[in-house]
Each structure stands twice: as C-alpha cells, then as structure tokens.
Write a protein that holds these residues in place. Structure first.
Motif, mmCIF file in Angstrom:
data_model
loop_
_atom_site.group_PDB
_atom_site.id
_atom_site.type_symbol
_atom_site.label_atom_id
_atom_site.label_comp_id
_atom_site.label_asym_id
_atom_site.label_seq_id
_atom_site.Cartn_x
_atom_site.Cartn_y
_atom_site.Cartn_z
ATOM 1 N N LEU A 38 37.269 83.533 74.652
ATOM 2 C CA LEU A 38 37.877 82.214 74.696
ATOM 3 C C LEU A 38 38.246 81.730 73.292
ATOM 4 C CD1 LEU A 38 35.698 80.301 77.340
ATOM 5 C CD2 LEU A 38 37.953 81.325 77.666
ATOM 6 N N ALA A 39 37.338 81.955 72.330
ATOM 7 C CA ALA A 39 37.601 81.506 70.957
ATOM 8 C C ALA A 39 38.804 82.224 70.368
ATOM 9 C CB ALA A 39 36.366 81.731 70.095
ATOM 10 N N SER A 40 38.903 83.525 70.643
ATOM 11 C CA SER A 40 40.025 84.303 70.130
ATOM 12 C C SER A 40 41.348 83.819 70.712
ATOM 13 C CB SER A 40 39.817 85.786 70.450
ATOM 14 O OG SER A 40 40.970 86.542 70.144
ATOM 15 N N ARG A 41 41.359 83.596 72.019
ATOM 16 C CA ARG A 41 42.598 83.151 72.660
ATOM 17 C C ARG A 41 42.945 81.727 72.240
ATOM 18 N NH1 ARG A 41 44.708 85.883 76.983
ATOM 19 N NH2 ARG A 41 43.333 87.560 76.280
ATOM 20 N N ALA A 42 41.927 80.889 72.062
ATOM 21 C CA ALA A 42 42.188 79.526 71.598
ATOM 22 C C ALA A 42 42.827 79.547 70.216
ATOM 23 C CB ALA A 42 40.888 78.730 71.575
ATOM 24 N N ALA A 43 42.334 80.424 69.347
ATOM 25 C CA ALA A 43 42.886 80.514 67.996
ATOM 26 C C ALA A 43 44.347 80.938 68.031
ATOM 27 C CB ALA A 43 42.065 81.494 67.165
ATOM 28 N N PRO A 84 42.270 83.518 80.366
ATOM 29 C CA PRO A 84 41.436 82.881 79.342
ATOM 30 C C PRO A 84 42.127 81.729 78.617
ATOM 31 C CG PRO A 84 41.184 85.267 79.252
ATOM 32 C CD PRO A 84 42.314 84.987 80.216
ATOM 33 N N GLU A 85 43.407 81.885 78.289
ATOM 34 C CA GLU A 85 44.074 80.794 77.572
ATOM 35 C C GLU A 85 44.357 79.614 78.485
ATOM 36 O OE1 GLU A 85 48.559 82.343 76.921
ATOM 37 O OE2 GLU A 85 46.952 83.840 76.787
ATOM 38 N N LEU A 86 44.600 79.882 79.788
ATOM 39 C CA LEU A 86 44.755 78.775 80.724
ATOM 40 C C LEU A 86 43.466 77.973 80.816
ATOM 41 C CD1 LEU A 86 46.762 80.348 83.695
ATOM 42 C CD2 LEU A 86 47.630 79.204 81.648
ATOM 43 N N CYS A 87 42.323 78.682 80.784
ATOM 44 C CA CYS A 87 41.029 77.989 80.819
ATOM 45 C C CYS A 87 40.830 77.130 79.570
ATOM 46 C CB CYS A 87 39.890 79.004 80.949
ATOM 47 S SG CYS A 87 39.793 79.805 82.571
ATOM 48 N N VAL A 88 41.252 77.649 78.427
ATOM 49 C CA VAL A 88 41.168 76.861 77.195
ATOM 50 C C VAL A 88 42.033 75.602 77.316
ATOM 51 C CG1 VAL A 88 41.758 76.814 74.743
ATOM 52 C CG2 VAL A 88 40.618 78.829 75.712
ATOM 53 N N GLN A 89 43.248 75.771 77.818
ATOM 54 C CA GLN A 89 44.138 74.626 77.973
ATOM 55 C C GLN A 89 43.587 73.627 78.987
ATOM 56 O OE1 GLN A 89 47.497 77.463 78.588
ATOM 57 N NE2 GLN A 89 48.665 76.018 77.338
ATOM 58 N N LEU A 90 42.953 74.145 80.047
ATOM 59 C CA LEU A 90 42.325 73.267 81.038
ATOM 60 C C LEU A 90 41.221 72.432 80.386
ATOM 61 C CD1 LEU A 90 41.792 72.355 83.997
ATOM 62 C CD2 LEU A 90 40.253 74.326 84.192
ATOM 63 N N GLY A 91 40.366 73.104 79.613
ATOM 64 C CA GLY A 91 39.280 72.385 78.961
ATOM 65 C C GLY A 91 39.768 71.324 77.989
ATOM 66 N N GLN A 92 40.897 71.599 77.327
ATOM 67 C CA GLN A 92 41.448 70.674 76.341
ATOM 68 C C GLN A 92 42.323 69.594 76.972
ATOM 69 O OE1 GLN A 92 40.735 70.439 73.290
ATOM 70 N NE2 GLN A 92 40.065 72.406 72.485
ATOM 71 N N SER A 93 42.638 69.743 78.256
ATOM 72 C CA SER A 93 43.584 68.830 78.903
ATOM 73 C C SER A 93 42.950 67.469 79.154
ATOM 74 C CB SER A 93 44.056 69.428 80.238
ATOM 75 O OG SER A 93 43.006 69.365 81.203
ATOM 76 N N ASN A 94 43.806 66.514 79.484
ATOM 77 C CA ASN A 94 43.328 65.168 79.793
ATOM 78 C C ASN A 94 43.266 64.911 81.289
ATOM 79 O OD1 ASN A 94 46.022 65.003 80.420
ATOM 80 N ND2 ASN A 94 46.509 63.368 78.964
ATOM 81 N N ILE A 95 43.266 65.979 82.119
ATOM 82 C CA ILE A 95 43.110 65.743 83.555
ATOM 83 C C ILE A 95 41.715 65.174 83.795
ATOM 84 C CG2 ILE A 95 44.662 67.675 84.072
ATOM 85 C CD1 ILE A 95 42.257 69.167 85.217
ATOM 86 N N PRO A 96 41.563 64.291 84.784
ATOM 87 C CA PRO A 96 40.252 63.677 85.032
ATOM 88 C C PRO A 96 39.189 64.739 85.291
ATOM 89 C CG PRO A 96 41.975 62.556 86.281
ATOM 90 C CD PRO A 96 42.600 63.783 85.694
ATOM 91 N N LYS A 97 38.022 64.515 84.722
ATOM 92 C CA LYS A 97 36.919 65.475 84.876
ATOM 93 C C LYS A 97 35.706 64.757 85.473
ATOM 94 C CE LYS A 97 38.476 68.479 81.091
ATOM 95 N NZ LYS A 97 39.671 67.726 80.690
ATOM 96 N N GLU A 98 35.943 64.152 86.675
ATOM 97 C CA GLU A 98 34.811 63.534 87.366
ATOM 98 C C GLU A 98 33.724 64.570 87.635
ATOM 99 O OE1 GLU A 98 37.924 63.250 88.436
ATOM 100 O OE2 GLU A 98 38.464 61.125 88.630
ATOM 101 N N ASN A 99 34.152 65.767 88.006
ATOM 102 C CA ASN A 99 33.235 66.904 88.083
ATOM 103 C C ASN A 99 33.302 67.642 86.751
ATOM 104 O OD1 ASN A 99 34.397 66.551 91.017
ATOM 105 N ND2 ASN A 99 32.434 67.591 91.269
ATOM 106 N N PRO A 100 32.181 67.868 86.075
ATOM 107 C CA PRO A 100 32.233 68.678 84.851
ATOM 108 C C PRO A 100 32.810 70.060 85.137
ATOM 109 C CG PRO A 100 30.089 67.615 85.110
ATOM 110 C CD PRO A 100 30.834 67.401 86.392
#
Length: 338
Positions: free
Chosen positions: A46-51, A20-36
């Motif tokens: 996700l919210a808990s792990r992000a916090a 879950p935290e890797l997914c949060v970091q992925l969403g926040q990352s600046n890697i190109p997101k040509e595909n959403p």
C-alpha cells in the motif's frame, strides 16, 4: 447507547493490479465513513502504491473495537509485487486476504466485506489442480453456502437504479441451457427475493424474469426451456406470493418502460444481462453476492494491469461498492431488529 458501527473489510485484490491503489484512494477519500474501513493488504504494498500516486497511507494497524476511520490489517506478500506484473507466488496472499474478511464477517467482527478485483488466471496458474472460478464461488465454498446469486447493480445515466441478477454465472454458453433447472431457478428466485427485501429494504420486490431463448422461445417454436422450466417455476412462486413478471424477451426487457415495472431483473446467463448493465452504469456498478450469511459487494471491473501504478484508474466503482455495503449492512441490522 454506543454509536459504534462494525467496520467494513476491504480486500485489496490482485497486488499487481489497480486494487491496492484504489484502496489507498478510498482511504484518502471524503466519502462518509460511518463504518470504519479496514483495508486487508500488505502494508508495504500500500505504501509503495501510495507513493506512486503522490499519496500517503499512514493509517494505524487494525485493532478490534477501534474507531479509527481507516486502518490496515496487514497480511504479508509472499514476494514483492510490481505494478502491472502478475506473479503466481502471490496467489496464496490474495486468497488469504479473502479468508480473513470471510472469517471476520462470519464472526460479526466486520459488518460487510468489499472486494477489489482479483485475477483468476494467475490464481489458477499457481495451482492448476484446484480450479478457481471466481470470487462468487470461492465465497460460497468458504462460507459453506449451498447456493449464491450474483447480482450487479448501479444507477443508469438517467439516475435510475438497475439491478441484474444471474440464474447462471461463469459457464460456457453451450452449458447454460442444461444448467437452468426448475430446482435451481426456484432457489435463485427465493434468494433474490429475500435479499431484495432484507438487504435492500424492498417490502414487496418485483422481479422481471428474462427468457432463455430469443423472443422468450416464441411459444416453443424457438426452444422449450420457457415452457418446460421457466414458466412452471414462475407459476409456483407466484402462488407463494412473489411478484414475478415474465418470461420476457431479453432484447426488449431492458427498455425503460419495461424496467419501470420491476425492482430487479433475473437474466438467464452472464452475457445476457451484464453487457447491458455495464454499458448503462460502468464506473458506478457494483457486484453483490446474494445468499451469503454476510454482505459482500465488489467493483464491476477487472484488475486493469495496464493502468496499475499510473494514477489513471477510476476509483468510483470501489467508492460506490463501499457506500452500498454500508447501506446494506444498515438495512440488514434494521430488518433483524424488526
């Protein structure tokens, strides 16, 4: 013409692990997101792990056709999950996230699926009568695919690509020799060859094939599997036009001059090929399931329960898996249009 690309489905894996935290970091990352990116997870998790990481995940709910760079496809946990703790009650949740991604990929809604790590043990604890052997086998069963091939890929410390596919996967070592049959090897090599061509864009793939026995059997003095099974298969498929090199002794196959002669390695069993790949590429490695009717990539590591919630887990393997999934999806699209 619309430039919209179908999204990548990201499954968040074992809720007590680092997924879950890797997914949060992925969403926040600046890697190109040509595909959403569509993260399939419990929103509260996700919210808990992000916090815990001092991050936010205020992404919208997923809507098909949306061009939001990141969204959440909410699937509820059965019970709350704590970082670092396994709970068999949430095994069904883990499988449900996979089922959503599989269905979306098969329907063409998602361009590919990328999976964070799961914990096989806790899934089996939840239902001992239904043995769960891993992501690869589950995806094959759910997609009604008769045979798939596990391949790990990554760049070595020298920046060279290394791809290692497996003739057998999660088997006890004592069962490996019997599992290597002519029919199985033919099917595996055909899948590997086809996906190197269609998904990786290699027009004429070159495959290095390992022997099963030390020194590739030493002309039968150290085992006959090379003579009775592997060599006849290689001769048959060479006659069909494949470039196959081997069988090669595994202890020298992974030297750079030998690797330079091929685009991928076929190892005969899990611990023949993967320790070398993980040593050479760890943190950059990606697991790819070949032969599926859709694209699936994954991290090359486990749930790391001891790191969950600490912010110390390295997200680079998930980043790399996501970038590779997007590239494979684009290659496949070009191949289908050619």
């Amino acid at each position: 013409m619309s430039s919209f690309r179908p999204p990548l489905a990201i499954t968040s894996g074992e809720p007590g692990g680092i997924g879950p935290e890797l997914c949060v970091q992925l969403g926040q990352s600046n890697i190109p997101k040509e595909n959403p990116l569509v993260i399939i997870a419990d929103r509260t998790l996700l919210a808990s792990r992000a916090a815990q990481l001092g991050l936010s995940c205020d992404w919208p709910d997923y809507q098909p056709g949306s061009d939001a760079p990141v969204s959440i496809l909410h699937r509820p946990l059965a019970v709350p999950a704590a970082a670092g703790a396994l709970n068999p009650a949430n095994a069904g949740y883990v499988l449900a996230t996979l089922d959503v991604a599989i269905a979306g990929c098969r329907a063409g809604e998602f361009a590919a699926m990328v999976t964070a790590p799961i914990h096989k043990g806790v899934i089996n604890d939840a239902d001992p009568a239904q043995y769960f052997s891993g992501h690869t086998e589950y995806l094959a069963e759910r997609s009604q695919t008769a045979r798939v091939v596990m391949m790990l890929a990554g760049d070595t410390r020298d920046g060279l690509p290394l791809r290692v596919a497996l003739a057998t996967t999660h088997l006890p070592l004592k069962d490996v020799a019997a599992a290597i049959t002519r029919e199985g090897l033919v099917a595996t090599l055909r899948i590997l060859h086809a996906d190197l061509r269609d998904k990786f864009g290699l027009a004429s793939p070159r495959i290095l094939v390992a022997g099963l026995n030390p020194h590739a059997g030493e002309s039968g003095h150290m085992g006959r599997e090379e003579i009775d099974t592997i060599i006849p298969v290689l001769e048959q498929l060479r006659a069909e036009g494949m470039t196959l090199i081997g069988p090669l002794p595994a202890d020298t196959l992974f030297n750079p001059p030998v690797l330079a002669q091929g685009d991928a390695v076929l190892a005969m069993y899990h611990d023949q090929g993967l320790p070398v790949l993980k040593h050479a590429t760890f943190g950059q490695g990606v697991n790819i399931t070949l032969g599926l009717p859709f694209i699936r990539t994954s991290v090359d590591h486990g749930t790391a329960l001891d790191l969950a919630g600490s912010g110390r887990a390295d997200p680079e393997s998930l980043f790399t898996a996501t970038r590779l999934a997007a590239r494979l999806a684009e290659n496949r699209s070009k191949t289908s249009q050619a």
